[in-house]
Design an enzyme around this catalytic site. Structure first.
Site, PDB file in Angstrom:
ATOM      1  N   GLU A   7     -19.745 -40.623  39.462  1.00  0.00           N
ATOM      2  CA  GLU A   7     -19.058 -39.717  38.578  1.00  0.00           C
ATOM      3  C   GLU A   7     -19.623 -39.780  37.099  1.00  0.00           C
ATOM      4  O   GLU A   7     -20.443 -41.014  36.673  1.00  0.00           O
ATOM      5  CB  GLU A   7     -17.686 -40.158  38.471  1.00  0.00           C
ATOM      6  N   CYS A  36     -20.654 -40.260  29.308  1.00  0.00           N
ATOM      7  CA  CYS A  36     -20.620 -41.523  30.192  1.00  0.00           C
ATOM      8  C   CYS A  36     -21.409 -41.307  31.332  1.00  0.00           C
ATOM      9  O   CYS A  36     -20.944 -40.766  32.324  1.00  0.00           O
ATOM     10  CB  CYS A  36     -19.126 -41.935  30.144  1.00  0.00           C
ATOM     11  N   CYS A  59     -20.518 -51.252  42.500  1.00  0.00           N
ATOM     12  CA  CYS A  59     -20.950 -52.176  41.426  1.00  0.00           C
ATOM     13  C   CYS A  59     -20.965 -53.448  42.400  1.00  0.00           C
ATOM     14  O   CYS A  59     -20.353 -53.734  42.988  1.00  0.00           O
ATOM     15  CB  CYS A  59     -20.194 -52.211  40.444  1.00  0.00           C
ATOM     16  N   CYS A 101     -15.167 -57.451  38.772  1.00  0.00           N
ATOM     17  CA  CYS A 101     -14.178 -57.611  37.657  1.00  0.00           C
ATOM     18  C   CYS A 101     -12.675 -57.047  38.172  1.00  0.00           C
ATOM     19  O   CYS A 101     -12.746 -55.870  38.611  1.00  0.00           O
ATOM     20  CB  CYS A 101     -14.665 -56.584  36.323  1.00  0.00           C
ATOM     21  N   CYS A 149     -11.101 -53.448  36.982  1.00  0.00           N
ATOM     22  CA  CYS A 149     -12.113 -52.434  37.146  1.00  0.00           C
ATOM     23  C   CYS A 149     -11.802 -51.804  38.453  1.00  0.00           C
ATOM     24  O   CYS A 149     -12.323 -52.475  39.591  1.00  0.00           O
ATOM     25  CB  CYS A 149     -13.357 -52.660  36.667  1.00  0.00           C
ATOM     26  N   CYS A 169     -12.085 -45.099  31.322  1.00  0.00           N
ATOM     27  CA  CYS A 169     -13.106 -46.194  31.281  1.00  0.00           C
ATOM     28  C   CYS A 169     -12.443 -46.966  32.487  1.00  0.00           C
ATOM     29  O   CYS A 169     -11.210 -47.387  32.574  1.00  0.00           O
ATOM     30  CB  CYS A 169     -12.838 -47.011  30.179  1.00  0.00           C
TER      31      CYS A 169
HETATM   32  N1  SAH Z   1     -20.688 -52.573  34.067  1.00  0.00           N
HETATM   33  C1  SAH Z   1     -20.798 -52.128  32.791  1.00  0.00           C
HETATM   34  C2  SAH Z   1     -20.427 -50.796  32.274  1.00  0.00           C
HETATM   35  C3  SAH Z   1     -19.120 -50.041  32.845  1.00  0.00           C
HETATM   36  S1  SAH Z   1     -17.887 -50.190  32.678  1.00  0.00           S
HETATM   37  C4  SAH Z   1     -19.823 -53.138  32.058  1.00  0.00           C
HETATM   38  O1  SAH Z   1     -18.866 -53.739  32.871  1.00  0.00           O
HETATM   39  O2  SAH Z   1     -19.910 -53.293  30.902  1.00  0.00           O
HETATM   40  C5  SAH Z   1     -17.381 -49.674  31.043  1.00  0.00           C
HETATM   41  C6  SAH Z   1     -16.078 -50.502  30.307  1.00  0.00           C
HETATM   42  O3  SAH Z   1     -14.850 -50.172  30.670  1.00  0.00           O
HETATM   43  C7  SAH Z   1     -16.477 -51.961  30.249  1.00  0.00           C
HETATM   44  O4  SAH Z   1     -16.082 -52.564  28.945  1.00  0.00           O
HETATM   45  C8  SAH Z   1     -15.315 -52.194  31.247  1.00  0.00           C
HETATM   46  O5  SAH Z   1     -14.977 -53.384  31.324  1.00  0.00           O
HETATM   47  C9  SAH Z   1     -14.337 -51.309  31.055  1.00  0.00           C
HETATM   48  N2  SAH Z   1     -13.283 -51.221  32.158  1.00  0.00           N
HETATM   49  C10 SAH Z   1     -13.460 -51.385  33.311  1.00  0.00           C
HETATM   50  N3  SAH Z   1     -12.147 -51.191  34.026  1.00  0.00           N
HETATM   51  C11 SAH Z   1     -11.289 -50.795  32.914  1.00  0.00           C
HETATM   52  C12 SAH Z   1      -9.966 -50.548  33.058  1.00  0.00           C
HETATM   53  N4  SAH Z   1      -9.372 -50.262  34.124  1.00  0.00           N
HETATM   54  N5  SAH Z   1      -9.226 -50.114  31.841  1.00  0.00           N
HETATM   55  C13 SAH Z   1      -9.975 -50.246  30.603  1.00  0.00           C
HETATM   56  N6  SAH Z   1     -11.318 -50.338  30.574  1.00  0.00           N
HETATM   57  C14 SAH Z   1     -11.702 -50.885  31.739  1.00  0.00           C
HETATM   58 FE1  SF4 Z   2     -18.953 -53.654  37.620  1.00  0.00          FE
HETATM   59 FE2  SF4 Z   2     -16.510 -52.518  36.750  1.00  0.00          FE
HETATM   60 FE3  SF4 Z   2     -17.293 -55.142  36.144  1.00  0.00          FE
HETATM   61 FE4  SF4 Z   2     -18.458 -53.131  34.854  1.00  0.00          FE
HETATM   62  S1  SF4 Z   2     -16.481 -53.728  34.793  1.00  0.00           S
HETATM   63  S2  SF4 Z   2     -19.414 -54.766  35.844  1.00  0.00           S
HETATM   64  S3  SF4 Z   2     -18.431 -51.516  36.579  1.00  0.00           S
HETATM   65  S4  SF4 Z   2     -16.845 -54.215  37.998  1.00  0.00           S
END
Ligand code: SAH
Ligand code: SF4
Length: 389
Positions: free
Chosen positions: A119, A132, A139, A143, A146, A372
């Site tokens: 996406e 974005c 991934c 996390c 996420c 995000c």
């Molecule tokens: N993998 C990279 C970039 C992609 S995520 C990273 O982790 O930085 C982009 C941002 O969205 C990151 O700061 C991530 O921690 C945040 N993010 C992920 N899931 C989220 C959620 N459900 N609500 C708000 N922010 C989130």
């Molecule tokens: Fe991967 Fe989501 Fe963690 Fe970013 S926030 S490193 S996309 S699992």
């Protein structure tokens, strides 16, 4: 689509000097660095002394004008155009669907080779338009807040698939200048954030090559100050990012103790807060960038206390920084809740009073699950939702 009918066109001597074995099928030029494009042209016999000029000409057509058909490259001889069409293609990933949110955010589902999907989200704002971009299908990291993290890594995107996202959105926005007309100065797509699916620093070379194309002044020409790479904290690659890309850096910080960060961002078990901060301290100087963005997702009763806010400013003291507070974006089955608004404001206030800018990121495109951390390929999402029924 590329015209491949020229494949049978006679090969002219001035172009093809030495017969060589070519790879099967046309080579896609999108995503090749200038050096690789040069090699590809040498491979089909473009004379050494013409290579630089040819690279420049193709580069301008592809990345400045957005042209996809060699036949339209009017400053090239017809025979050469046919030659190019016989060996090369200019192709972007396919847009499977586009959703437009009530707030104008556009989410594109993009299909790449092998049938995988990623996406890409375009977010219009009054003074800019941010894209974005995804760097991986899924991934490897997990996390816990996420949505992408619940999808296994399928593969890294190629440079062409990464820069292709920028190009296909420019197509959709109608943002390629017409030949002979001045370049559009007020850009609809003015900024790139590597905050889509995937961990960009685990696909370093491809992300770097794609961003070099985005920054090249003869093409898409976005300033490195308008490109932000977000990492969960892949410490060994941070210095490399400064040296080899030189873009702005954002870090998914999200917690102020190792105990909590281990749970939220498990890569912390490998490179803890202290190690991460050391790498971040060196970044602005090495990359000649101003400040680092600390992303901090606001999770109710997990990381949102006044004490957390105070610990945060203490930890980052001495680092030129901005703290971006992200209200948690919920997704089906998520194990967290968004912090209350008053809590987020109180947290922001403490950070602000300590001398840091602390904007609260307004969730965009929530109605189309474009915010995000909500990105996940539609087929994966459907699969998961079927299982949940
Ligand atoms: N993998 C990279 C970039 C992609 S995520 C990273 O982790 O930085 C982009 C941002 O969205 C990151 O700061 C991530 O921690 C945040 N993010 C992920 N899931 C989220 C959620 N459900 N609500 C708000 N922010 C989130
Ligand atoms: Fe991967 Fe989501 Fe963690 Fe970013 S926030 S490193 S996309 S699992």
């Amino acid at each position: 689509m590329t015209d491949t009918s020229a494949a049978t066109a006679p090969i002219t001597q001035d172009v093809l000097t030495i017969p060589r074995k070519l790879p099967e099928g046309p080579v896609n030029l999108v995503g090749l660095t200038r050096e690789k494009l040069r090699d590809a042209l040498a491979e089909i016999g473009v004379p050494e002394k013409q290579l630089k000029m040819r690279v420049n000409q193709l580069w301008a057509w592809i990345y400045e004008r957005g042209v996809r058909d060699f036949a339209e490259m009017t400053n090239l001889a017809k025979t050469f155009r046919a030659e190019l069409a016989a060996h090369f293609a200019i192709e972007l990933p396919e847009v499977v669907s586009k959703q437009v949110s009530a707030d104008g955010t556009r989410k594109y589902l993009v299909k790449i080779a092998g049938g995988h999907e990623v996406e890409t989200v375009y977010i219009p704002e009054s003074d800019r338009g941010t894209l974005c971009v995804s760097s991986q299908v899924g991934c490897t990291l997990t996390c816990s807040f996420c949505h992408t993290g619940t999808q296994k890594l399928v593969r890294n995107l190629t440079p062409g698939e990464i820069i292709g996202q920028v190009m296909l959105v420019r197509d959709d926005l109608g943002e390629w200048p017409e030949p002979g007309k001045p370049k559009n100065e007020a850009r609809l797509l003015s900024n790139i954030v590597l905050m889509g699916m995937g961990e960009p620093l685990y696909n370093f070379e491809n992300v770097r090559d794609a961003m070099k194309i985005a920054m090249d002044p003869e093409g898409i020409s976005l300033s490195r100050r308008r490109i932000t790479l977000s990492t969960s904290g892949v410490v060994p690659e941070i210095a490399r990012c400064a040296e080899e890309i030189g873009c702005q850096l954002a870090v998914s910080f999200h917690a102020t103790t190792d105990e909590v960060r281990d749970r939220l961002v498990p890569i912390n078990k490998k490179w803890n807060i202290e190690t991460l901060l050391d790498a971040l301290r060196a970044y602005p100087k090495a990359s000649n960038s101003e400040r680092i963005t600390f992303e901090y997702v606001m999770l109710k009763d997990v990381n949102d206390s006044d004490e957390d806010a105070r610990r945060l400013v203490k930890l980052i003291s001495g680092i030129p920084a901005k703290i971006n507070l992200i209200p948690f974006n919920e997704w089906p089955g998520a194990p967290y809740e968004r912090s209350d608004w008053e809590r987020i404001e109180k947290f922001a206030d403490i950070v602000y009073k300590a001398g840091y800018s602390s904007p609260i990121r307004t969730p965009r495109g929530e109605d189309i699950m474009a915010a995000c951390g909500q990105l996940k390929s539609a087929t994966e999402r459907a699969r998961r939702e079927r299982v949940a029924l």
